[in-house]
Design an enzyme around this catalytic site. Sequence first.
Site, PDB file in Angstrom:
ATOM      1  N   SER A 556      38.519  50.201 -26.325  1.00  0.00           N
ATOM      2  CA  SER A 556      39.204  49.656 -27.396  1.00  0.00           C
ATOM      3  C   SER A 556      38.338  49.964 -28.493  1.00  0.00           C
ATOM      4  O   SER A 556      37.138  49.856 -28.380  1.00  0.00           O
ATOM      5  CB  SER A 556      39.342  48.039 -27.065  1.00  0.00           C
ATOM      6  OG  SER A 556      39.892  47.611 -28.287  1.00  0.00           O
ATOM      7  N   TYR A 569      37.375  39.054 -25.186  1.00  0.00           N
ATOM      8  CA  TYR A 569      37.779  40.322 -24.915  1.00  0.00           C
ATOM      9  C   TYR A 569      36.960  41.458 -25.301  1.00  0.00           C
ATOM     10  O   TYR A 569      36.728  42.669 -24.856  1.00  0.00           O
ATOM     11  CB  TYR A 569      39.117  40.306 -25.709  1.00  0.00           C
ATOM     12  CG  TYR A 569      39.876  41.885 -25.832  1.00  0.00           C
ATOM     13  CD1 TYR A 569      40.925  42.008 -24.739  1.00  0.00           C
ATOM     14  CD2 TYR A 569      39.821  42.807 -26.721  1.00  0.00           C
ATOM     15  CE1 TYR A 569      41.514  43.340 -24.649  1.00  0.00           C
ATOM     16  CE2 TYR A 569      40.379  43.773 -26.805  1.00  0.00           C
ATOM     17  CZ  TYR A 569      41.351  44.088 -25.792  1.00  0.00           C
ATOM     18  OH  TYR A 569      41.889  45.128 -25.906  1.00  0.00           O
TER      19      TYR A 569
HETATM   20  P1  NAD Z   1      50.155  45.658 -21.046  1.00  0.00           P
HETATM   21  O1  NAD Z   1      49.981  44.185 -21.049  1.00  0.00           O
HETATM   22  O2  NAD Z   1      51.365  46.402 -21.660  1.00  0.00           O
HETATM   23  O3  NAD Z   1      49.584  46.294 -19.761  1.00  0.00           O
HETATM   24  C1  NAD Z   1      48.547  45.859 -18.856  1.00  0.00           C
HETATM   25  C2  NAD Z   1      48.886  46.113 -17.773  1.00  0.00           C
HETATM   26  O4  NAD Z   1      47.718  45.640 -16.837  1.00  0.00           O
HETATM   27  C3  NAD Z   1      49.978  45.109 -17.123  1.00  0.00           C
HETATM   28  O5  NAD Z   1      51.063  45.728 -16.412  1.00  0.00           O
HETATM   29  C4  NAD Z   1      49.377  44.302 -16.192  1.00  0.00           C
HETATM   30  O6  NAD Z   1      50.492  43.739 -15.298  1.00  0.00           O
HETATM   31  C5  NAD Z   1      48.130  44.963 -15.757  1.00  0.00           C
HETATM   32  N1  NAD Z   1      47.273  43.973 -15.323  1.00  0.00           N
HETATM   33  C6  NAD Z   1      46.572  42.881 -15.819  1.00  0.00           C
HETATM   34  N2  NAD Z   1      45.804  42.230 -14.951  1.00  0.00           N
HETATM   35  C7  NAD Z   1      45.769  43.062 -14.027  1.00  0.00           C
HETATM   36  C8  NAD Z   1      44.903  42.821 -12.820  1.00  0.00           C
HETATM   37  N3  NAD Z   1      43.906  41.963 -12.500  1.00  0.00           N
HETATM   38  N4  NAD Z   1      45.171  43.768 -11.718  1.00  0.00           N
HETATM   39  C9  NAD Z   1      45.953  44.995 -11.921  1.00  0.00           C
HETATM   40  N5  NAD Z   1      46.810  45.064 -12.916  1.00  0.00           N
HETATM   41  C10 NAD Z   1      46.337  44.160 -13.907  1.00  0.00           C
HETATM   42  O7  NAD Z   1      48.890  45.932 -22.072  1.00  0.00           O
HETATM   43  P2  NAD Z   1      48.482  47.250 -23.084  1.00  0.00           P
HETATM   44  O8  NAD Z   1      48.502  47.085 -24.489  1.00  0.00           O
HETATM   45  O9  NAD Z   1      49.378  48.719 -22.295  1.00  0.00           O
HETATM   46  O10 NAD Z   1      46.895  47.615 -22.703  1.00  0.00           O
HETATM   47  C11 NAD Z   1      46.497  48.403 -21.625  1.00  0.00           C
HETATM   48  C12 NAD Z   1      45.112  48.636 -21.679  1.00  0.00           C
HETATM   49  O11 NAD Z   1      44.743  49.048 -23.066  1.00  0.00           O
HETATM   50  C13 NAD Z   1      44.161  47.436 -21.721  1.00  0.00           C
HETATM   51  O12 NAD Z   1      43.034  47.496 -21.134  1.00  0.00           O
HETATM   52  C14 NAD Z   1      43.815  46.898 -23.045  1.00  0.00           C
HETATM   53  O13 NAD Z   1      42.858  46.126 -23.257  1.00  0.00           O
HETATM   54  C15 NAD Z   1      43.874  48.261 -23.775  1.00  0.00           C
HETATM   55  N6  NAD Z   1      43.846  48.341 -25.404  1.00  0.00           N
HETATM   56  C16 NAD Z   1      45.292  48.027 -25.736  1.00  0.00           C
HETATM   57  C17 NAD Z   1      45.232  48.018 -27.099  1.00  0.00           C
HETATM   58  C18 NAD Z   1      46.549  47.770 -27.777  1.00  0.00           C
HETATM   59  O14 NAD Z   1      46.571  47.448 -28.929  1.00  0.00           O
HETATM   60  N7  NAD Z   1      47.593  47.395 -27.130  1.00  0.00           N
HETATM   61  C19 NAD Z   1      44.309  48.339 -27.981  1.00  0.00           C
HETATM   62  C20 NAD Z   1      42.874  48.711 -27.336  1.00  0.00           C
HETATM   63  C21 NAD Z   1      42.960  48.476 -25.847  1.00  0.00           C
END
Ligand code: NAD
Length: 679
Positions: A556, A569
């Site tokens: 991130s 986080y």
């Molecule tokens: P999201 O919630 O849409 O998807 C996350 C997925 O991870 C979900 O399907 C959830 O079921 C799964 N998950 C959660 N805990 C889990 C576990 N213990 N074991 C297996 N699966 C698990 O979120 P997203 O926004 O698509 O984020 C995906 C990644 O990107 C994350 O690591 C997040 O920190 C990172 N990220 C997101 C953003 C953003 O702006 N959305 C920015 C920077 C980084």
Amino acid sequence: MTSHPAVDALLGRSNRLGSDPRTTNYAGGNTSAKGSTTDPVTGGTVDLLWVKGSGGDLGTLTEDGLAVLRLDRLRALKAVYPGVEREDEMVAAFDHCLYGKGGAAPSIDTAMHGLVDAAHVDHLHPDSGIALACAADGEKLTAECFGDTVVWVPWRRPGFQLGLDIAAVKEAHPQALGCVLGGHGITAWGNTSEECERNALHIIRTAETFLAERGRPEPFGRVVEGYAPLPEEERRERAAALAPHIRAIASRDRPQVGHFTDTDAVLDFVSRAEHPRLAALGTSCPDHFLRTKVRPLVLDLPADAPLDAAVARLRELHAAYREEYAAYYRRHATDGSPAMRGADPVIVLVPGVGMFSFGKDKQTARVAGEFYVNAINVMRGAEAVSAYAPIEESEKFRIEYWELEEAKLRRMPKPKPLATRVALVTGAASGIGKAIAHRLVAEGACVVVADLNGENAEAVAEELGGPDKAVAVTVDVTDEQQIAAAFREAVLAFGGVDLVVNNAGISLSRPLLETTARDWDLQHAVMGRGSFLVSREAARIMIDQKLGGDIVYIASKNAVFAGPNNIAYSATKADQAHQVRLLAAELGEHGIRVNGVNPDGVVRGSGIFAAGWGAQRAATYGIEEEKLGEFYAQRTLLKREVLPEHVANAVFALTGGDLTHTTGLHVPVDAGVAAAFLR
Ligand code: NAD
């Protein structure tokens, strides 16, 4: 409704015959119909042949898959046929017989269909028919089984001469309804489509009954001590432990996708005394050995041999297999032969465990395995009533390295950048992970959709195209055992793993004083610990596979420049970012590249934002939640909103083949956040 009633009948019959695996193997065999129509040029009547074109499968055949030829011109080729030595030239001549736009490319078997004097012809590869065709005394057995209604045609390579032979057989035996083609399969004919189908099924079923009634019990011999199937769970565990080593063997010349089967037919075959002799004889029907290679590699150790011993023995057998294959090539190659295509096995048999099959994609690997099961059925049938006697090795070589086969391979489209790569994406049931899974499949990878939410993971795997493209596994990445199990499922589905994306994540965004120890622990368990455990399991497999690999962390912007009020986080994101550097340094010697992507503000499609983080962030910045994407965009240098697809693009850029010399890198996908510049 198609262009002609004969075509309707042909397609209906083909689809019925092709959907029953006892009748013909996948994409095997071809069918045809003859009929007349009005020639739009002359207004006169013209006689046509509709025949399944090159490639394609009878079970799913449509009008587009048919070649359409003028019968008078096709039959006129007899007058210019230069003899069996130059019969391959006739394939090019088929193009001069096409009617209208011609439809699909005519296959090598077109001559058989056109020259036989019957309105409908079916050429099929049923296991029962091939068993008779491959029995040492197949001619005698065919006579015993069918009397004079089915005629024996000695082995001949598919081509114009075989068409002439079958046409002559039909003419000389007006009572016959078809023939057994030595070493190969069957052909049936009829004046109507119904009669042809009835005749084909009669030959297949009569041969089945004959083999069952006449066959001796246990044609493969007794069960050898130590070679009986392991209990199911143990078997699958053993298969998963062996899979990466076996994929390494099958991928020495070029990377392959794997398929694992432990059906009864396979387990029974490898448990019995005769399997080494029979496997060494090789498969017989051209369709079989073109998909399976002439011989499989067979592990010659009992099922409970120590794993290390099994791996060491597989490596020795592989070295011998490669030498033998090169010797086979040298024995038969002539000056004009295409270059040797690779000496690794396509089928690997492991007693007590099952069969691994390989190919350039999952479907090819799966079908190769299915064909070897067909070959086992053929060997069983032939051994039950006689002795299995496949066609000569020199004939197999002529077909494997036939210029017409080579031309088919040359016509294949260029593989996609991620073809043969097996990816496992955690958290792929939603948001960024789902977009990554879509992109990887679109670029040719097989994808394991690994997520805590199994139901959503199943739905994503389904929308990605089902088991030949993607499978779902339910896994909690905080749990070591579940991760090991998820990787076992992955290697059993696709043979191994090459590309792992640590994407699963949650976000509990709170100021320090409101962050509980539980928040902290959970946040770190999913992202810091979870990605460590996933990377460790992935590296174990990748090292055994010897094919290098990619591990990508979706970290991130917060790993570099953290927004306010999210200590847990952002700290665990920084942990992930450091894992990238540490593992890039540690795994480089194995050809495993470890890189990261730093997204920011991906609101659309993100479950994290929908589940409260968005509301919380909006409150932190003092704006409405639905304006959050726009708000993040305005904060950026490029003033652009970041979507899940943009993060997926970065994953592809890192793994698609252009950045082969890059490891330890973080790619920001944040539309430009100066404070998070990496230096
Ligand atoms: P999201 O919630 O849409 O998807 C996350 C997925 O991870 C979900 O399907 C959830 O079921 C799964 N998950 C959660 N805990 C889990 C576990 N213990 N074991 C297996 N699966 C698990 O979120 P997203 O926004 O698509 O984020 C995906 C990644 O990107 C994350 O690591 C997040 O920190 C990172 N990220 C997101 C953003 C953003 O702006 N959305 C920015 C920077 C980084």
